[in-house]
Design a protein around this motif. Sequence first.
Motif, PDB file in Angstrom:
ATOM      1  N   MET A  99       0.827  -1.200   0.000  1.00  0.00           N
ATOM      2  CA  MET A  99       0.000   0.000   0.000  1.00  0.00           C
ATOM      3  C   MET A  99       0.868   1.259   0.000  1.00  0.00           C
ATOM      4  N   THR A 100       1.500   1.524  -1.138  1.00  0.00           N
ATOM      5  CA  THR A 100       2.243   2.758  -1.338  1.00  0.00           C
ATOM      6  C   THR A 100       1.258   3.880  -1.670  1.00  0.00           C
ATOM      7  N   PRO A 101       1.669   5.142  -1.547  1.00  0.00           N
ATOM      8  CA  PRO A 101       0.770   6.223  -1.952  1.00  0.00           C
ATOM      9  C   PRO A 101       0.284   6.084  -3.391  1.00  0.00           C
ATOM     10  N   ALA A 102       1.154   5.647  -4.288  1.00  0.00           N
ATOM     11  CA  ALA A 102       0.750   5.484  -5.686  1.00  0.00           C
ATOM     12  C   ALA A 102      -0.306   4.391  -5.825  1.00  0.00           C
ATOM     13  N   ALA A 103      -0.117   3.271  -5.121  1.00  0.00           N
ATOM     14  CA  ALA A 103      -1.094   2.181  -5.189  1.00  0.00           C
ATOM     15  C   ALA A 103      -2.426   2.601  -4.589  1.00  0.00           C
ATOM     16  N   VAL A 104      -2.385   3.349  -3.487  1.00  0.00           N
ATOM     17  CA  VAL A 104      -3.612   3.814  -2.866  1.00  0.00           C
ATOM     18  C   VAL A 104      -4.333   4.799  -3.780  1.00  0.00           C
ATOM     19  N   ALA A 105      -3.602   5.718  -4.379  1.00  0.00           N
ATOM     20  CA  ALA A 105      -4.212   6.686  -5.298  1.00  0.00           C
ATOM     21  C   ALA A 105      -4.847   5.978  -6.488  1.00  0.00           C
ATOM     22  N   GLU A 106      -4.160   4.994  -7.028  1.00  0.00           N
ATOM     23  CA  GLU A 106      -4.682   4.235  -8.163  1.00  0.00           C
ATOM     24  C   GLU A 106      -5.954   3.487  -7.784  1.00  0.00           C
ATOM     25  N   LEU A 117      -6.810  11.632  -1.744  1.00  0.00           N
ATOM     26  CA  LEU A 117      -6.850  11.164  -0.353  1.00  0.00           C
ATOM     27  C   LEU A 117      -5.578  10.398   0.017  1.00  0.00           C
ATOM     28  N   SER A 118      -4.882   9.868  -0.978  1.00  0.00           N
ATOM     29  CA  SER A 118      -3.639   9.136  -0.703  1.00  0.00           C
ATOM     30  C   SER A 118      -2.577  10.040  -0.094  1.00  0.00           C
ATOM     31  N   ASP A 119      -2.691  11.345  -0.300  1.00  0.00           N
ATOM     32  CA  ASP A 119      -1.709  12.279   0.271  1.00  0.00           C
ATOM     33  C   ASP A 119      -1.719  12.233   1.795  1.00  0.00           C
ATOM     34  N   ALA A 120      -2.838  11.801   2.368  1.00  0.00           N
ATOM     35  CA  ALA A 120      -2.951  11.770   3.827  1.00  0.00           C
ATOM     36  C   ALA A 120      -2.062  10.709   4.467  1.00  0.00           C
TER      37      ALA A 120
END
Length: 202
Positions: A99-106, A117-120
């Motif tokens: 669960m990296t920021p990129a994976a969460v954003a995707e 929201l992944s920035d959080a």
Amino acid sequence: MTAHFDFYFDPVCPFAWAASRWLTDQAGAHGATVDWHVMSLAILNEEQEPDSDEQRRQLDTSRRLGRVFMAAVEKGGAESIEPLYAAIGARLHHAGDEMTPAAVAETLAADGLPAELSDAMDDESFDDALRESHRRSQDALGETGGSPILGVDGTHFFGPVLSGIPTDDEANALFSSLVTLAGVSAFSQLKRPAGGPPTFSD
């Protein structure tokens, strides 16, 4: 048989994920309602040294994903918790993705949720809200407890701890049994040795 459930979960917990998939299915089948709440294994275990690097990574992911949920609640209210959990949980527990920021954003974007929201994940300003959400889970249970915590018509238990996702007659039997036990004022606890964490496949 209808009931109202409160489900407290940490998004990294595989036992909570198994229970949540069972509960989602059974609530729909029985006309029950579910309110979803975030707790935090990172906060629960913050006074203890992790047993391994793997546990350290899991607790770090717990805290970072918890921040994302708090950001989602701030932006869209508590009703945003369930669709976010479904999206994140499928990728984390079924696909096994980090669960990296990129994976969460995707993941968020693919499910029509705000990718920003992944920035959080790295925003410590959400830690107080996460701590308060976790505190409410412990207050509901009435003692220190892990993930998940299930409330049935206002009576709360630690669990159910599931080593898989029950289906068909077993799923229905578990639902009926938990609702029945929650209605017995003298009932406190029933436990047997736990199996290993569940594994998931599509």
